[in-house]
Design a protein around this motif. Sequence first.
Motif, PDB file in Angstrom:
ATOM      1  N   PRO A 260     -10.750   2.517  16.711  1.00  0.00           N
ATOM      2  CA  PRO A 260      -9.344   2.861  16.545  1.00  0.00           C
ATOM      3  C   PRO A 260      -8.952   2.863  15.075  1.00  0.00           C
ATOM      4  O   PRO A 260      -9.440   2.068  14.283  1.00  0.00           O
ATOM      5  CB  PRO A 260      -8.596   1.779  17.326  1.00  0.00           C
ATOM      6  N   VAL A 261      -8.064   3.779  14.734  1.00  0.00           N
ATOM      7  CA  VAL A 261      -7.664   3.985  13.346  1.00  0.00           C
ATOM      8  C   VAL A 261      -6.868   2.791  12.834  1.00  0.00           C
ATOM      9  O   VAL A 261      -5.957   2.313  13.503  1.00  0.00           O
ATOM     10  CB  VAL A 261      -6.806   5.266  13.227  1.00  0.00           C
ATOM     11  N   GLU A 262      -7.256   2.330  11.651  1.00  0.00           N
ATOM     12  CA  GLU A 262      -6.493   1.294  10.954  1.00  0.00           C
ATOM     13  C   GLU A 262      -5.866   1.940   9.731  1.00  0.00           C
ATOM     14  O   GLU A 262      -6.542   2.667   8.989  1.00  0.00           O
ATOM     15  CB  GLU A 262      -7.410   0.153  10.531  1.00  0.00           C
ATOM     16  N   ALA A 263      -4.587   1.671   9.506  1.00  0.00           N
ATOM     17  CA  ALA A 263      -3.834   2.317   8.431  1.00  0.00           C
ATOM     18  C   ALA A 263      -4.521   2.168   7.076  1.00  0.00           C
ATOM     19  O   ALA A 263      -4.713   3.157   6.362  1.00  0.00           O
ATOM     20  CB  ALA A 263      -2.411   1.759   8.366  1.00  0.00           C
ATOM     21  N   GLY A 264      -4.903   0.967   6.700  1.00  0.00           N
ATOM     22  CA  GLY A 264      -5.504   0.732   5.392  1.00  0.00           C
ATOM     23  C   GLY A 264      -6.791   1.502   5.194  1.00  0.00           C
ATOM     24  O   GLY A 264      -7.049   2.049   4.110  1.00  0.00           O
TER      25      GLY A 264
ATOM     26  N   THR B  70      -2.365   8.265  14.550  1.00  0.00           N
ATOM     27  CA  THR B  70      -2.752   8.827  13.258  1.00  0.00           C
ATOM     28  C   THR B  70      -1.552   9.496  12.589  1.00  0.00           C
ATOM     29  O   THR B  70      -1.313   9.310  11.386  1.00  0.00           O
ATOM     30  CB  THR B  70      -3.910   9.828  13.424  1.00  0.00           C
ATOM     31  N   THR B  71      -0.789  10.254  13.347  1.00  0.00           N
ATOM     32  CA  THR B  71       0.400  10.915  12.812  1.00  0.00           C
ATOM     33  C   THR B  71       1.402   9.891  12.297  1.00  0.00           C
ATOM     34  O   THR B  71       1.953  10.042  11.202  1.00  0.00           O
ATOM     35  CB  THR B  71       1.046  11.810  13.890  1.00  0.00           C
ATOM     36  N   PHE B  72       1.632   8.841  13.064  1.00  0.00           N
ATOM     37  CA  PHE B  72       2.575   7.789  12.651  1.00  0.00           C
ATOM     38  C   PHE B  72       2.154   7.175  11.316  1.00  0.00           C
ATOM     39  O   PHE B  72       2.965   7.011  10.409  1.00  0.00           O
ATOM     40  CB  PHE B  72       2.669   6.705  13.736  1.00  0.00           C
ATOM     41  N   ILE B  73       0.870   6.849  11.199  1.00  0.00           N
ATOM     42  CA  ILE B  73       0.370   6.247   9.958  1.00  0.00           C
ATOM     43  C   ILE B  73       0.601   7.189   8.782  1.00  0.00           C
ATOM     44  O   ILE B  73       1.132   6.795   7.745  1.00  0.00           O
ATOM     45  CB  ILE B  73      -1.135   5.895  10.074  1.00  0.00           C
ATOM     46  N   LEU B  74       0.213   8.441   8.944  1.00  0.00           N
ATOM     47  CA  LEU B  74       0.328   9.410   7.853  1.00  0.00           C
ATOM     48  C   LEU B  74       1.781   9.660   7.463  1.00  0.00           C
ATOM     49  O   LEU B  74       2.121   9.724   6.274  1.00  0.00           O
ATOM     50  CB  LEU B  74      -0.369  10.713   8.224  1.00  0.00           C
ATOM     51  N   GLU B  75       2.655   9.799   8.451  1.00  0.00           N
ATOM     52  CA  GLU B  75       4.068  10.034   8.165  1.00  0.00           C
ATOM     53  C   GLU B  75       4.709   8.815   7.503  1.00  0.00           C
ATOM     54  O   GLU B  75       5.606   8.961   6.673  1.00  0.00           O
ATOM     55  CB  GLU B  75       4.812  10.438   9.429  1.00  0.00           C
ATOM     56  N   THR B  76       4.232   7.623   7.835  1.00  0.00           N
ATOM     57  CA  THR B  76       4.721   6.403   7.190  1.00  0.00           C
ATOM     58  C   THR B  76       4.467   6.448   5.690  1.00  0.00           C
ATOM     59  O   THR B  76       5.247   5.928   4.901  1.00  0.00           O
ATOM     60  CB  THR B  76       4.046   5.160   7.812  1.00  0.00           C
TER      61      THR B  76
ATOM     62  N   GLU C   4       0.834  -1.208   0.000  1.00  0.00           N
ATOM     63  CA  GLU C   4       0.000   0.000   0.000  1.00  0.00           C
ATOM     64  C   GLU C   4       0.861   1.248   0.000  1.00  0.00           C
ATOM     65  O   GLU C   4       0.569   2.218  -0.687  1.00  0.00           O
ATOM     66  CB  GLU C   4      -0.914   0.030   1.227  1.00  0.00           C
ATOM     67  N   ILE C   5       1.952   1.224   0.784  1.00  0.00           N
ATOM     68  CA  ILE C   5       2.861   2.370   0.821  1.00  0.00           C
ATOM     69  C   ILE C   5       3.441   2.605  -0.570  1.00  0.00           C
ATOM     70  O   ILE C   5       3.443   3.716  -1.076  1.00  0.00           O
ATOM     71  CB  ILE C   5       3.988   2.155   1.858  1.00  0.00           C
ATOM     72  N   ASN C   6       3.906   1.548  -1.204  1.00  0.00           N
ATOM     73  CA  ASN C   6       4.479   1.672  -2.547  1.00  0.00           C
ATOM     74  C   ASN C   6       3.442   2.151  -3.555  1.00  0.00           C
ATOM     75  O   ASN C   6       3.763   2.897  -4.466  1.00  0.00           O
ATOM     76  CB  ASN C   6       5.071   0.336  -3.001  1.00  0.00           C
ATOM     77  N   ASN C   7       2.201   1.708  -3.414  1.00  0.00           N
ATOM     78  CA  ASN C   7       1.148   2.070  -4.361  1.00  0.00           C
ATOM     79  C   ASN C   7       0.556   3.447  -4.106  1.00  0.00           C
ATOM     80  O   ASN C   7      -0.264   3.909  -4.873  1.00  0.00           O
ATOM     81  CB  ASN C   7       0.028   1.023  -4.350  1.00  0.00           C
TER      82      ASN C   7
ATOM     83  N   ILE D 193      -1.172  17.664   5.880  1.00  0.00           N
ATOM     84  CA  ILE D 193      -2.351  17.182   6.590  1.00  0.00           C
ATOM     85  C   ILE D 193      -2.446  17.862   7.950  1.00  0.00           C
ATOM     86  O   ILE D 193      -1.448  17.958   8.669  1.00  0.00           O
ATOM     87  CB  ILE D 193      -2.273  15.652   6.822  1.00  0.00           C
ATOM     88  N   LEU D 194      -3.652  18.311   8.302  1.00  0.00           N
ATOM     89  CA  LEU D 194      -3.915  18.810   9.653  1.00  0.00           C
ATOM     90  C   LEU D 194      -4.750  17.771  10.377  1.00  0.00           C
ATOM     91  O   LEU D 194      -5.853  17.440   9.926  1.00  0.00           O
ATOM     92  CB  LEU D 194      -4.660  20.151   9.621  1.00  0.00           C
ATOM     93  N   VAL D 195      -4.215  17.255  11.485  1.00  0.00           N
ATOM     94  CA  VAL D 195      -4.932  16.286  12.310  1.00  0.00           C
ATOM     95  C   VAL D 195      -5.263  16.954  13.636  1.00  0.00           C
ATOM     96  O   VAL D 195      -4.380  17.495  14.307  1.00  0.00           O
ATOM     97  CB  VAL D 195      -4.087  15.014  12.563  1.00  0.00           C
ATOM     98  N   VAL D 196      -6.548  16.915  14.000  1.00  0.00           N
ATOM     99  CA  VAL D 196      -6.998  17.520  15.249  1.00  0.00           C
ATOM    100  C   VAL D 196      -7.672  16.439  16.086  1.00  0.00           C
ATOM    101  O   VAL D 196      -8.650  15.816  15.646  1.00  0.00           O
ATOM    102  CB  VAL D 196      -7.981  18.678  14.997  1.00  0.00           C
ATOM    103  N   ASP D 197      -7.132  16.208  17.280  1.00  0.00           N
ATOM    104  CA  ASP D 197      -7.673  15.186  18.180  1.00  0.00           C
ATOM    105  C   ASP D 197      -7.245  15.531  19.593  1.00  0.00           C
ATOM    106  O   ASP D 197      -6.087  15.881  19.818  1.00  0.00           O
ATOM    107  CB  ASP D 197      -7.134  13.805  17.777  1.00  0.00           C
TER     108      ASP D 197
END
Length: 151
Positions: free
Chosen positions: A128-132, A38-44, A13-16, A25-29
Amino acid sequence: MTNNYEDSHLQDEINNNQSLDGLQILVVDDSDDSLILTTFILETYGMQVTTATSALEALKLIKNQRFDIFIFDIMMPKVDGYSLIRKARQMLLWQKRHTPAIALTSLTAEESYNIALLSGFQGYVPKPVEAGVLIAEITKVLGISPGENGE
């Protein structure tokens, strides 16, 4: 064995989704744990993430910076995500800008999904947020198809 498959699938998924590289991206939580995840997923995925823990902080950022997408938690104290997106939309209207937004919430009822869309969100991701799921929703609201990166 499932973990190896999931790790391999995540890397695919990262490659694609290289077309997500550099998105602002602005994340507010108000939840530190959710914000970190969420930040970790997005930065990945190569996105540039700015975070805020309140609606007031988010509105100051929106006034002074441009973002490609918003991800707002719904259940926040004082000003919830529904009110935040309405205020952000008003602010951006004056600036003649439109920024797609995703509601992030532990509320899963169809009614909360509909309220999110009526409030000004284009997408909805459960906690909870799932990366996919998060990445799929981002590509959907931005109109990016998985094959657009030349793969």
